[in-house]
Motif scaffolding. Structure first.
Motif, PDB file in Angstrom:
ATOM      1  N   TRP A  49       0.818  -1.192   0.000  1.00 42.52           N
ATOM      2  CA  TRP A  49       0.000   0.000   0.000  1.00 42.52           C
ATOM      3  C   TRP A  49       0.859   1.252   0.000  1.00 42.52           C
ATOM      4  CZ3 TRP A  49      -4.479   0.434  -1.789  1.00 42.52           C
ATOM      5  CH2 TRP A  49      -5.222   1.594  -1.588  1.00 42.52           C
ATOM      6  N   SER A  50       2.057   1.161   0.544  1.00 46.97           N
ATOM      7  CA  SER A  50       2.967   2.301   0.519  1.00 46.97           C
ATOM      8  C   SER A  50       3.461   2.581  -0.889  1.00 46.97           C
ATOM      9  CB  SER A  50       4.174   2.029   1.427  1.00 46.97           C
ATOM     10  OG  SER A  50       4.906   0.916   0.912  1.00 46.97           O
ATOM     11  N   ARG A  68      -1.277   2.182  -7.014  1.00 48.50           N
ATOM     12  CA  ARG A  68      -2.311   2.489  -6.037  1.00 48.50           C
ATOM     13  C   ARG A  68      -2.455   3.991  -5.888  1.00 48.50           C
ATOM     14  NH1 ARG A  68       0.760   5.444  -4.155  1.00 48.50           N
ATOM     15  NH2 ARG A  68       1.856   5.447  -2.153  1.00 48.50           N
ATOM     16  N   SER A  70      -3.523   6.174  -2.943  1.00 49.23           N
ATOM     17  CA  SER A  70      -3.844   6.102  -1.523  1.00 49.23           C
ATOM     18  C   SER A  70      -4.967   7.049  -1.142  1.00 49.23           C
ATOM     19  CB  SER A  70      -2.599   6.382  -0.672  1.00 49.23           C
ATOM     20  OG  SER A  70      -2.058   7.643  -1.009  1.00 49.23           O
ATOM     21  N   SER A  73      -7.956   5.210  -2.024  1.00 50.35           N
ATOM     22  CA  SER A  73      -7.962   3.826  -1.510  1.00 50.35           C
ATOM     23  C   SER A  73      -8.261   2.858  -2.628  1.00 50.35           C
ATOM     24  CB  SER A  73      -9.002   3.678  -0.383  1.00 50.35           C
ATOM     25  OG  SER A  73      -8.675   4.490   0.704  1.00 50.35           O
TER      26      SER A  73
END
Length: 123
Positions: A49-50, A68, A70, A73
């Protein structure tokens, strides 16, 4: 955690599609798997996710890109140069744990799954 996948459809060989997966809760690792009729579910790609690392199945390296957002999400799988053998139902998966590199391709490492989105590659 709930996952909502979208973006599947029909595309000609050599074409592109973009799959998205929205996660409702905090996750650490997210991945995409796929399953063609009569075949076992197979790993496609994964991302921390980072965004610090990404991993791909050999069959999609150089053609697929996982990323991704963030803020939203959301994890996206950009699929280019699609081949008939890429046709399958694609599932996004998530883990609240940091899945080690040697295990990212194992479906058992992911505790949360989306509903699947179908990709058809045909002329």
């Amino acid at each position: 955690v709930q996952l909502q996948a979208s973006g599947g459809g029909l595309v000609q060989p050599g074409g592109s599609l973009r799959l998205s997966c929205a996660a409702s809760g905090r996750v650490y690792t997210m991945g995409w798997f796929r399953q063609a009729p009569g075949d076992a579910r197979e790993f496609v790609a994964a991302i921390r996710w980072s965004g610090s690392s990404t991993h791909y199945a050999d069959s999609v390296k150089g053609r697929f890109t996982i990323s991704r957002d963030s803020a939203e999400s959301t994890v996206t799988l950009q699929m280019n140069s699609l081949k008939p053998e890429d046709a399958a139902v694609y599932y996004c998966a998530a883990s609240r744990s940091r899945v080690i590199l040697s295990a990212v391709a194992l479906s058992a490492m992911y505790g949360f799954w989306g509903q699947g989105t179908e990709v058809t590659v045909s002329s």
